[in-house]
Design an enzyme around this catalytic site. Structure first.
Site, PDB file in Angstrom:
ATOM      1  N   ASP A 130       0.878  -1.246  -0.142  1.00 52.98           N
ATOM      2  CA  ASP A 130       0.115  -0.145  -0.054  1.00 52.98           C
ATOM      3  C   ASP A 130       0.811   1.290  -0.103  1.00 52.98           C
ATOM      4  O   ASP A 130       1.365   1.612   1.202  1.00 52.98           O
ATOM      5  CB  ASP A 130      -0.689   0.022   1.152  1.00 52.98           C
ATOM      6  CG  ASP A 130      -1.792   1.214   1.278  1.00 52.98           C
ATOM      7  OD1 ASP A 130      -1.902   1.919   0.383  1.00 52.98           O
ATOM      8  OD2 ASP A 130      -2.191   1.505   2.580  1.00 52.98           O
ATOM      9  N   ASP A 318      -1.487   5.569  -5.470  1.00 50.31           N
ATOM     10  CA  ASP A 318      -1.884   4.732  -4.217  1.00 50.31           C
ATOM     11  C   ASP A 318      -2.253   3.415  -4.642  1.00 50.31           C
ATOM     12  O   ASP A 318      -3.457   3.116  -5.150  1.00 50.31           O
ATOM     13  CB  ASP A 318      -2.989   5.264  -3.440  1.00 50.31           C
ATOM     14  CG  ASP A 318      -3.233   4.636  -2.134  1.00 50.31           C
ATOM     15  OD1 ASP A 318      -2.612   3.908  -1.758  1.00 50.31           O
ATOM     16  OD2 ASP A 318      -4.504   4.714  -1.852  1.00 50.31           O
TER      17      ASP A 318
END
Ligand code: NAG
Ligand code: NAG
Ligand code: NAG
Ligand code: NAG
Ligand code: NAG
Ligand code: NAG
Length: 437
Positions: A130, A318
């Site tokens: 992440d 992201d």
């Protein structure tokens, strides 16, 4: 200042940008990186190397569009519309007290998983890499049973090298009150063939059910740029501990659309993963960046003659968010080119469109100041079918209330080879072969 400008053709926009790009485009010579794979040399007793961590497609991937939208808004601190919260609760069966009845149908899956080893001997767990957070946290033998469910956990007591960091805790919380928190340990971490001793590992004691809805995920592996981990007192992030082990202080993400063949590479740029004889186009991050946030110049919809340009657009790359979130104006520009597209207000304004045979979504293009144009093909822009209504699909591009910044999640990242250059404070994007599906 926002401008919609009409240009005779895409090429003229490109040639304008290309003038500027001659200065800024940085070509990574293939010869320098080819040999980096097993090249290790020692500096301060640390072998510097590069490794590739394969991505597996989550075998149970069954996305729920409204749930993915809610998660993206929540993660990035935007208000989650009440209608969306209500309709997700209704889908879950919360209304009327039948708790978990339909939990399976609103699993908000992560599409990709990577295997990372924890402790001594190594215990392998599936984590979500992440780039939009900084903590490495896992479900563990400390996690409350009803929170962990049946997923594999990090068994702390079975690791001979785990050491608790006394009086230290971590907590991640979101605007809607959901959170995860627990204890901090130092232990060995294994990423492909890199062994990282003494890494900061966060063990979850509890996590809100909205964060635990994907039973295939055993933890989160944060790779944000400059954001400190959410620990008290402050602990070094795993990314910062990893850098001295890498040949180059960077990592790359090569996500593949609906496939398991993607990978993260740590410590080098892999020329076999982007188009031959093309360059990596780098963009410096915004000032004082805490995330992988970079400026971009504007957007364009395939088949149209307008570019929507802005002096102040920026976005965060992201990998931990599925969708692309952009301003209302950019998103409406896109859906104005999709026949029958409309917002569904019972699920908070999600953009949907009827799905018929032969329907093709237009490509979505993002232009950078350095002249690079990233093209997200129309077929990547289609996220999934709507729950309860298979005649409607939901797009991977959705709007939110911010005018000048956005989130470039997996929908965008699948379309490029992405370089996260920690040492250079910049991101790089390159074209890659996208395959047929
Ligand atoms: C861009 O953003 C900066 C910082 O927020 C601001 O000072 C500047 O006025 C903005 N420029 C434009 C053209 O909006
Ligand atoms: C942890 O906190 C307790 C209570 O405040 C204190 O007695 C103890 O010395 C602390 N331990 C460490 C290692 O700081
Ligand atoms: C482990 O890391 C912590 C935090 O950086 C550091 O204080 C400690 O000295 C390290 N321990 C070893 C054995 O390297
Ligand atoms: C970045 O940080 C420096 C030092 O803290 C500060 O002076 C500067 O104003 C910051 N720039 C922006 C754009 O926030
Ligand atoms: C969009 O994706 C869904 C789910 O994968 C699929 O059923 C549908 O046919 C796709 N629609 C378009 C327009 O590609
Ligand atoms: C909005 O989405 C919900 C959930 O998928 C669906 O039941 C409803 O029919 C949709 N409404 C419209 C107007 O498309």
């Amino acid at each position: 200042m926002a401008t919609i400008i009409r240009l005779p053709s895409l090429t003229s926009f490109l040639s304008l940008l290309l003038l500027a790009s001659l200065v800024h485009a940085i070509r990574i010579p293939n010869t320098n990186t080819n040999t980096a794979n097993h090249d290790t040399h020692t500096e301060k007793n640390i072998a510097r190397r590069s490794v590739t961590l394969d991505l597996q497609r989550n075998p149970h991937y069954a996305p729920n569009g409204p749930a993915a939208y809610a998660r993206a808004l929540k993660k990035w601190g935007a208000d989650v519309p009440q209608e969306l919260t209500n309709s997700l609760a209704a889908m879950r069966g919360d209304v009327g007290g039948e708790g978990e009845v339909r939990a399976e149908t609103i699993r908000d899956d992560r599409e990709y998983l990577s295997r990372v080893g924890f402790g001594t001997p190594l215990q392998w767990l599936n984590v979500d890499l992440d780039t939009g957070s900084s903590d490495v946290w896992v479900y563990s033998s400390e996690t409350r049973k009803w929170v962990a469910g049946d997923r594999p956990v990090w068994k702390i007591e079975e690791s001979s090298t785990a050491e608790k960091v006394e009086n230290a805790t971590w907590m991640i919380s979101y605007g809607d009150g959901s959170s995860a928190w627990g204890n901090i340990y130092r232990d060995t971490l294994s990423i492909a063939s890199i062994t990282l001793p003494n890494a900061t590992l966060e063990s979850a004691i509890s996590a809100s059910t909205s964060l635990t809805s994907d039973p295939d995920i055993d933890g989160l592996f944060g790779l944000a740029y400059g954001l400190p981990s959410q620990t008290t007192p402050q602990q070094p992030s795993v990314l910062s501990a990893l850098l001295p082990h890498l040949s180059l202080p960077l990592f790359t993400a090569d996500l593949h659309h609906h496939a398991s063949s993607g990978a993260y590479t740590f410590g080098r740029v892999d020329p076999s993963r982007y188009k031959r004889d093309t360059a990596i186009w780098y963009t410096p991050l915004v000032d004082n960046a805490t995330f992988w946030e970079f400026p971009y110049r504007g957007v364009h919809v395939g088949g149209q003659d307008k570019w929507y340009l802005h002096d102040n657009f920026s976005a965060i790359a992201d990998t931990g968010t599925t969708l692309m979130l952009l301003s209302r104006a950019q998103v409406r520009l896109y859906y104005s080119a999709v026949p029958g597209a409309r917002q569904n207000w019972t699920v908070g304004g999600v953009w949907t469109y009827p799905w018929g045979d032969g329907m093709l979504l237009p490509d979505f293009e993002v232009g950078f100041r350095n002249g690079f144009v990233a093209t997200v093909p129309g077929r990547f822009m289609n996220y999934t079918v709507m729950p309860d209504d298979a005649s409607m699909c939901m797009g991977g591009l959705q709007e939110w209330g911010y005018d000048d910044w956005g989130i470039f999640g997996d929908i965008f990242l699948k379309a490029v080879y992405a370089v996260f250059d920690v040492g250079g404070g910049r991101v790089g994007f390159a074209e890659k072969e996208l395959g047929e599906d």
